[in-house]
Scaffold this motif. Sequence first.
Motif, PDB file in Angstrom:
ATOM      1  N   VAL A  61     -10.641  -4.340 -14.700  1.00  0.00           N
ATOM      2  CA  VAL A  61     -10.457  -5.484 -15.602  1.00  0.00           C
ATOM      3  C   VAL A  61     -10.488  -6.790 -14.813  1.00  0.00           C
ATOM      4  N   HIS A  62      -9.775  -6.842 -13.712  1.00  0.00           N
ATOM      5  CA  HIS A  62      -9.767  -8.066 -12.891  1.00  0.00           C
ATOM      6  C   HIS A  62     -11.157  -8.348 -12.308  1.00  0.00           C
ATOM      7  N   GLY A  63     -11.872  -7.287 -11.924  1.00  0.00           N
ATOM      8  CA  GLY A  63     -13.220  -7.464 -11.391  1.00  0.00           C
ATOM      9  C   GLY A  63     -14.183  -8.004 -12.434  1.00  0.00           C
ATOM     10  N   VAL A  64     -14.093  -7.503 -13.667  1.00  0.00           N
ATOM     11  CA  VAL A  64     -14.947  -8.010 -14.739  1.00  0.00           C
ATOM     12  C   VAL A  64     -14.606  -9.465 -15.022  1.00  0.00           C
ATOM     13  N   HIS A  65     -13.322  -9.798 -15.032  1.00  0.00           N
ATOM     14  CA  HIS A  65     -12.928 -11.197 -15.243  1.00  0.00           C
ATOM     15  C   HIS A  65     -13.482 -12.098 -14.137  1.00  0.00           C
ATOM     16  N   ALA A  66     -13.455 -11.610 -12.902  1.00  0.00           N
ATOM     17  CA  ALA A  66     -13.990 -12.402 -11.787  1.00  0.00           C
ATOM     18  C   ALA A  66     -15.494 -12.629 -11.957  1.00  0.00           C
ATOM     19  N   LEU A  67     -16.217 -11.603 -12.387  1.00  0.00           N
ATOM     20  CA  LEU A  67     -17.661 -11.747 -12.624  1.00  0.00           C
ATOM     21  C   LEU A  67     -17.931 -12.730 -13.759  1.00  0.00           C
ATOM     22  N   ILE A  68     -17.141 -12.659 -14.806  1.00  0.00           N
ATOM     23  CA  ILE A  68     -17.298 -13.597 -15.927  1.00  0.00           C
ATOM     24  C   ILE A  68     -17.041 -15.018 -15.454  1.00  0.00           C
ATOM     25  N   ASP A  69     -15.989 -15.196 -14.650  1.00  0.00           N
ATOM     26  CA  ASP A  69     -15.679 -16.532 -14.123  1.00  0.00           C
ATOM     27  C   ASP A  69     -16.808 -17.060 -13.241  1.00  0.00           C
ATOM     28  N   GLU A  70     -17.375 -16.185 -12.417  1.00  0.00           N
ATOM     29  CA  GLU A  70     -18.419 -16.619 -11.489  1.00  0.00           C
ATOM     30  C   GLU A  70     -19.746 -16.905 -12.183  1.00  0.00           C
ATOM     31  N   TYR A  71     -20.166 -16.031 -13.094  1.00  0.00           N
ATOM     32  CA  TYR A  71     -21.500 -16.140 -13.669  1.00  0.00           C
ATOM     33  C   TYR A  71     -21.558 -16.759 -15.063  1.00  0.00           C
ATOM     34  N   GLN A  72     -20.418 -16.896 -15.727  1.00  0.00           N
ATOM     35  CA  GLN A  72     -20.330 -17.564 -17.030  1.00  0.00           C
ATOM     36  C   GLN A  72     -21.331 -17.030 -18.060  1.00  0.00           C
ATOM     37  N   PRO A  73     -21.364 -15.718 -18.291  1.00  0.00           N
ATOM     38  CA  PRO A  73     -22.306 -15.198 -19.291  1.00  0.00           C
ATOM     39  C   PRO A  73     -21.919 -15.661 -20.693  1.00  0.00           C
ATOM     40  N   GLN A  74     -22.899 -15.702 -21.567  1.00  0.00           N
ATOM     41  CA  GLN A  74     -22.668 -16.079 -22.960  1.00  0.00           C
ATOM     42  C   GLN A  74     -22.492 -14.851 -23.854  1.00  0.00           C
ATOM     43  N   GLU A  75     -22.913 -13.703 -23.360  1.00  0.00           N
ATOM     44  CA  GLU A  75     -22.806 -12.449 -24.096  1.00  0.00           C
ATOM     45  C   GLU A  75     -22.925 -11.295 -23.112  1.00  0.00           C
ATOM     46  N   VAL A  76     -22.568 -10.103 -23.577  1.00  0.00           N
ATOM     47  CA  VAL A  76     -22.564  -8.930 -22.707  1.00  0.00           C
ATOM     48  C   VAL A  76     -23.238  -7.770 -23.435  1.00  0.00           C
ATOM     49  N   ALA A  77     -23.989  -6.975 -22.691  1.00  0.00           N
ATOM     50  CA  ALA A  77     -24.603  -5.766 -23.234  1.00  0.00           C
ATOM     51  C   ALA A  77     -24.112  -4.576 -22.411  1.00  0.00           C
ATOM     52  N   ILE A  78     -23.902  -3.455 -23.101  1.00  0.00           N
ATOM     53  CA  ILE A  78     -23.376  -2.261 -22.446  1.00  0.00           C
ATOM     54  C   ILE A  78     -23.977  -1.023 -23.101  1.00  0.00           C
ATOM     55  N   GLU A  79     -24.058   0.052 -22.328  1.00  0.00           N
ATOM     56  CA  GLU A  79     -24.556   1.316 -22.870  1.00  0.00           C
ATOM     57  C   GLU A  79     -23.467   1.981 -23.704  1.00  0.00           C
ATOM     58  N   LYS A  80     -23.877   2.559 -24.833  1.00  0.00           N
ATOM     59  CA  LYS A  80     -22.931   3.295 -25.684  1.00  0.00           C
ATOM     60  C   LYS A  80     -22.474   4.550 -24.957  1.00  0.00           C
TER      61      LYS A  80
END
Length: 138
Positions: free
Chosen positions: A16-35
């Motif tokens: 969770v902290h790693g995903v938050h760090a990536l979001i903070d660094e790259y500022q995505p507008q949306e996310v895609a993930i495999e079902k």
Amino acid sequence: MLLGAADFAQRLKRLVHGVHALIDEYQPQEVAIEKVFMAKNPDSALKLGQARGAALCAVVLRDLPVSEYAATEIKLAVVGRGGAEKQQVQHMVGLMLGLQGKLQADAADALAVAITHAHVRATANRLGVAARVAWSRK
């Protein structure tokens, strides 16, 4: 070495902290993930599902929209056949992105999800409809 419940919970916390760090660094507008898919090993499938859930929670806590794609949808978008083999997906991702050398499997999978989402979004924009409508076969 078997992980205890506390060790696994700490790994989920790091995720969770790693995903938050990536979001903070790259500022995505949306996310895609495999079902979710069914794995052969029930324990592995459960842990994968928990990790996926933790990653999704990290994303939605940042109020980012999430698009999910089945493995067959990803293979169809990247290779042109929903039953394609993993090696075919790896190869096509490398070709589409002009990458040299063999891609690591997890990296190829993540890039394939991103390519699929880009295709779906571009098609939706051209048609002037929502992404899920553009991808629907109905």
